[in-house]
Every structure is written in structure tokens, then in C-alpha cells.
Design a protein around this motif. Sequence first.
Motif, PDB file in Angstrom:
ATOM      1  N   CYS A 287      44.819  54.704  20.253  1.00 46.94           N
ATOM      2  CA  CYS A 287      45.933  54.691  21.203  1.00 46.94           C
ATOM      3  C   CYS A 287      46.733  55.976  20.996  1.00 46.94           C
ATOM      4  N   ALA A 288      46.749  56.817  22.012  1.00 51.05           N
ATOM      5  CA  ALA A 288      47.489  58.082  21.945  1.00 51.05           C
ATOM      6  C   ALA A 288      48.795  57.939  22.723  1.00 51.05           C
ATOM      7  N   ALA A 289      49.876  58.438  22.138  1.00 48.98           N
ATOM      8  CA  ALA A 289      51.193  58.329  22.766  1.00 48.98           C
ATOM      9  C   ALA A 289      51.975  59.595  22.471  1.00 48.98           C
ATOM     10  N   ASP A 290      52.898  59.923  23.365  1.00 50.62           N
ATOM     11  CA  ASP A 290      53.687  61.137  23.182  1.00 50.62           C
ATOM     12  C   ASP A 290      54.862  60.864  22.249  1.00 50.62           C
ATOM     13  N   ARG A 291      55.772  61.839  22.151  1.00 48.32           N
ATOM     14  CA  ARG A 291      56.851  61.756  21.158  1.00 48.32           C
ATOM     15  C   ARG A 291      57.890  60.697  21.479  1.00 48.32           C
ATOM     16  N   ALA A 292      57.941  60.238  22.742  1.00 47.52           N
ATOM     17  CA  ALA A 292      58.858  59.144  23.058  1.00 47.52           C
ATOM     18  C   ALA A 292      58.489  57.881  22.290  1.00 47.52           C
ATOM     19  N   TYR A 293      57.208  57.677  22.040  1.00 44.73           N
ATOM     20  CA  TYR A 293      56.757  56.493  21.301  1.00 44.73           C
ATOM     21  C   TYR A 293      56.773  56.744  19.806  1.00 44.73           C
ATOM     22  N   THR A 294      56.552  57.991  19.377  1.00 42.89           N
ATOM     23  CA  THR A 294      56.689  58.301  17.956  1.00 42.89           C
ATOM     24  C   THR A 294      58.107  58.053  17.483  1.00 42.89           C
ATOM     25  N   GLY A 295      59.086  58.278  18.354  1.00 42.27           N
ATOM     26  CA  GLY A 295      60.480  58.076  17.984  1.00 42.27           C
ATOM     27  C   GLY A 295      60.932  56.629  18.005  1.00 42.27           C
ATOM     28  N   CYS A 296      60.066  55.703  18.411  1.00 44.47           N
ATOM     29  CA  CYS A 296      60.454  54.281  18.428  1.00 44.47           C
ATOM     30  C   CYS A 296      60.594  53.752  17.002  1.00 44.47           C
ATOM     31  N   ALA A 297      61.358  52.690  16.860  1.00 44.85           N
ATOM     32  CA  ALA A 297      61.406  51.998  15.577  1.00 44.85           C
ATOM     33  C   ALA A 297      60.012  51.460  15.269  1.00 44.85           C
ATOM     34  N   PRO A 298      59.517  51.592  14.038  1.00 42.63           N
ATOM     35  CA  PRO A 298      58.147  51.171  13.724  1.00 42.63           C
ATOM     36  C   PRO A 298      57.848  49.724  14.105  1.00 42.63           C
ATOM     37  N   ALA A 299      58.845  48.840  13.970  1.00 40.72           N
ATOM     38  CA  ALA A 299      58.608  47.437  14.311  1.00 40.72           C
ATOM     39  C   ALA A 299      58.393  47.230  15.797  1.00 40.72           C
ATOM     40  N   ASN A 300      58.787  48.205  16.623  1.00 37.32           N
ATOM     41  CA  ASN A 300      58.654  48.055  18.068  1.00 37.32           C
ATOM     42  C   ASN A 300      57.355  48.629  18.622  1.00 37.32           C
ATOM     43  N   PHE A 301      56.712  49.542  17.897  1.00 36.77           N
ATOM     44  CA  PHE A 301      55.494  50.128  18.441  1.00 36.77           C
ATOM     45  C   PHE A 301      54.408  50.319  17.379  1.00 36.77           C
ATOM     46  N   GLN A 302      54.651  51.137  16.362  1.00 33.19           N
ATOM     47  CA  GLN A 302      53.579  51.524  15.457  1.00 33.19           C
ATOM     48  C   GLN A 302      52.982  50.335  14.712  1.00 33.19           C
TER      49      GLN A 302
END
Length: 605
Positions: free
Chosen positions: A299-314
Motif C-alpha cells: 500500500c503506497a501513500a503520500d505524505r498526508a498519510y505518513t503524517g497520520c497518527a499511527p493508530a489511524n493508518f500505519q
Amino acid sequence: MRARPESDQLAARALRPRVRPGRLTEIPDSKVGQLLAVLDRSGLPGQLEDILAGRPGPSGIRPRTVLAGLMLAVYYTGRATIADAWRVLHFGLRPTARAWLGIPEQAPATAREGIAASRRLYQGLDRITSALDPARCDRRRRLPQADANAHAAAWKDKAGRTAADRLQRLANDLVLTTVQLAQERGHLRAWRGDVGVDATAIPVMAKPDSEHSDSASVEITAGWHFSGGSDKGIFGYSATLLVAAHTRPPGPAGKTQGLVEYPQLCLGLVLDTPTVRTGPNAITLLRHLTELGLPTGTCAADRAYTGCAPANFQIPARRLGYRLALDYKAEDRGVQGSWQGAVLVDGSLACPHIPAALANATHRANDKAVRLRSDELNQAIAQREPYFLKLKQNADARGTIRLQCPAAGPSPSVNCPRRDRLRPHSPRTPGPPQAVIKLGDTRTRASHPAARPTIQLPENEWLAPKTKEELPSVCGASAISVPADAGGDLKTAKFRQDSRYLSSVWDRTYKPIRSHNEGINGRLKSAEMDIGSPKHRRAPGQVAQTLLIAIMISIGNLDILESWLFRSTGEHLTDIDDEPGYGPLSPACESQPRHNAGRHPPPTH
């Protein structure tokens, strides 16, 4: 009865739907049956019937007819408007298709009949949006800011979130129906499960909140969407989209060997307020996708998703079985943290004694320096590779992986005096290679200790060596476990990814998937069917916009499937309507033999 004011009569005439005889097209029953099959299989009409059951007022036109008219309008005109649906339903269908949808056999002959027919469609859509809206309000006029804030707050409480989640599920089920059809026919068998997630702007016709008159926008839940690298916002919603993608195979650029063939469909949709629930919306789509039993890849995502809280995305993405390919902001590049003694360098765990110059090679490097990498930076990235921990065990059901020291195992990439002292060679462990080696053998030369970098330990450790218990786990243990949540270490959970950042593998993984995201955005925002044009979906409100965007994306997926099939096999979707999943699947047709359902279905009312 008192006559209507002249101004109202003029306004009614201006809004009256008009027929354009030169552009009337008779729609074949096979196409109507195909779209009805997709609609009925999604379960959306039946669920809307259950939701509307028992509501006060006349039942009016059925949701199935309203949605089918909008789907036909999008397919033939590219616009999801009631006016186009009215033209298609009353002037474009053959008698058999009219019977399926409960449309009168005779088209409206007078202006009054035309207005009455169009109003029934408007009222049908209004009943649907009223039933699904957590905070129904008047969408025809601007509200005072305080009232609008109260309605917008209703979307955020527990009941509002439950209603919003139900809306998103209904809309996404319609999109995923086209994916299921492609899956059942084997069109996705070459797809490995790689996906790209991105949010694209969905502008609206309504103006934003006023700073002068204290009046709120008609779109009370809309906001400002800022695309990457732009400081100019777009007022509207953000559509989170998943796209079926693939990585680029290794080898010289330009070679076509190893390329896969599959339709690059949109795999999910969530429409929401911009910058709100960015990570959770992506996870919602990934969960819906895994329910279909499709493979999970990168799953590739841009920096908007890298900046999410880990519990919400990663963290949830890893637990669903996806590997992550991420990008970083300038301030997040370089050394990002540590885990059990290992250093986190640009998303990958490395030996704690990796040279500082290599670990900080990308420290605060700007985007231009990363995109147009210099020879010095490329050399530093290549020299990092031996120091990274090696994967010993892939992720388990909880997303936990096992990593080991780069000096461990039968194929070490570095020489480490600490590892040699703690684990001396035994009869089971091969010792140093023979003094005489084959210089003409590239592999033999590369495996020789002289060809590997040597870890430089602190001077005090040579004088007073530390015991196994005193050393960090990455040095003392045979391998370390890295859970999906990194045991609560937020930086490791947030920045860790499964490809070496800026390496050739990362380039072949991240860049192609991100280009597929841009490709699906361009396909869905093309001249034929532009989901980015507010004039193509005029109905106001988040509920209406969600349903209309879902219909447009579903038709876009069907168009992608048709184009891919025609290019690959020369077939059309309607050429193979004997197969399961096509033809009208209304309750009245389910008792009929499947081979007749796509050709002569009985009418439903």
C-alpha cells in the motif's frame, strides 16, 4: 385557488426540464439490464427500501428507478443530474426496459406532464437523502452560521457517525460490486494486491461561509482541500480512492517483460470533509477490500498519510496484511528514532553503529534534492544498504515481523567484532572462507569478509567488553520482533516502511503505484465523465454528493472494464451476459432460469 406569483411562474419555466430531440438516443435493453444487475447486486435499492419503509408521506417513485436513471444518465451523458435521468428514463428506453423500472409506456406529451415526471424524480432523490442524512436541513438557502454549526456537529456525535458510516458503506458497496464482477470473471487474477490510496478534491457549486454576513455555506460539512504543493484551496469534499496498482519489475527501463495485464479499477470510495479522518477513511476502504478475499500487497501513500497518527493508518494497515511504501517531509528524513537498540533511518532499522554520515545523508534534504538525487546522495544511499537489519520472518497475522543483525546468518553483509565475540564459529556455523578464492567469481568476491564493511565499535568496548545482557537486544539476541504498533513507540510505528527509502526497490514500488493514483484521477476527471465538475452533480449536501460520486465511479469502473476487455479480447461486457452477475437481478427475476435473465426478464413494478 390563488394564482402563483408571476415571478414563481417564470422561475418554474426556467427550471423546466427540456427535451433535446437531436440528441435523443434509444438505449438497448442489454445495457439497461447490465446496469440494473450491478445496481441490484450491490443491495443498495433493497437497503434503501428498508430504510424508507414506514416513513410518513407518499412512497413516490422507487429508489431503484431513481438510481438506475442516474446510472444511465452518467453512462450516456457523463452527468449525474436528475434532469438527464428524466430524459433518459422517459425518452430513451424501450418498452421492455420501461416495464423493468415502472416507467409509463408513453413519454410526457405536455409541459405539465414533463414537470410532474421530473418532480417525482426529484422527490425520489430527496426522500433518499433525507433518510440517510444525520442532520437534515434546508439545502436551498444559506443558514446562519450558528445553525449550520449545530447541523455540522450532528455529523460528529455517535449517532451521526453511525449514520455517516452507513452512508459510506452503501456507496462503497456499489463501487465494489464492479470489482466483484471483475474478480469472479478472473480479470484480476494477474493483480498481486498492490494498492495506492489518495484523496482527490471534489469541488461543489456552493460558495463557502461568508465572513461578512455571518451566513454559512449550503454545504455545511464541506471544507478546503489543499493538493500537495499548492497553497490555493478548493472548497468542497475530499474523495479517498483506492486503485489497483502494481510495482515495476526489476531490469533496464523500457523493457516490457514481466508486465501484468489487469483492469486498473477504483477499489473503493469514501467522501468526507477534507483533512478530517484521513487515515481512518483509508483503513475503512482497505477493510472493505479484504472482505472480498483479494490478495494484499504493498500500500503506497503520500505524505498526508505518513503524517497520520499511527493508530489511524500505519498500524491497522499492517495488521490487515499490507506492506507500506511511504514518503517523508524534509524535517522527517534521516534518523527518525530507534527500536531495541537499532536505529530507524528513513523508515528502515539499521545497525546501531551505522556511520553517522550515512545515517544523516538525507537529513533535512528538500524535495528537489530527493527527486533529482545527486551522485553523492545516490552513493550514500547505496552504502547504507549493508547496515540495515535483514528480514528473518515475514509479518504474521498481527503484522509482527522478525529482523536480525546484518552480521548474523549464513550471508552477513557486514563484519562485526561484537557479533564474532558473542557467537564464535562452531562446527555448525561456517567459519571464515578459505584464503584462496576464485577472483573471477563475482559472488565469491562479494561474500569475502574483505569486501564487506566492518563495524567500528566504541574504544571503551575494546577495553571492557560488555556482556550479552548489557548490550541492546538487536546485538544480544538472535533476532528481534517488531510489532505492528512497535510496542507503543510512536515514531517507529509511524515512519517504518518495508522498502529502503530512495533505493532502487523503493523507486520501483512507490513511484509506479503513485502514478496509478494519478491515472485513476485523470480517468475519472476526464472530459467524458468528470467527477471534479460540480455541474455534473448539482444535488447539494454530503449525502447526495456521496451517492452521485459513487454512481459515477461505478460507471467509470464499467468503462475501464469494457475498454480493457475490448483491447484484450475484443469482447464487450454485454456480449457475455449469459455468465452470472449480468442481466436484471430483481426479485421477480431470481426465480427465472439464469440463461434467460439477461435477455427477456419479466417486468417489475
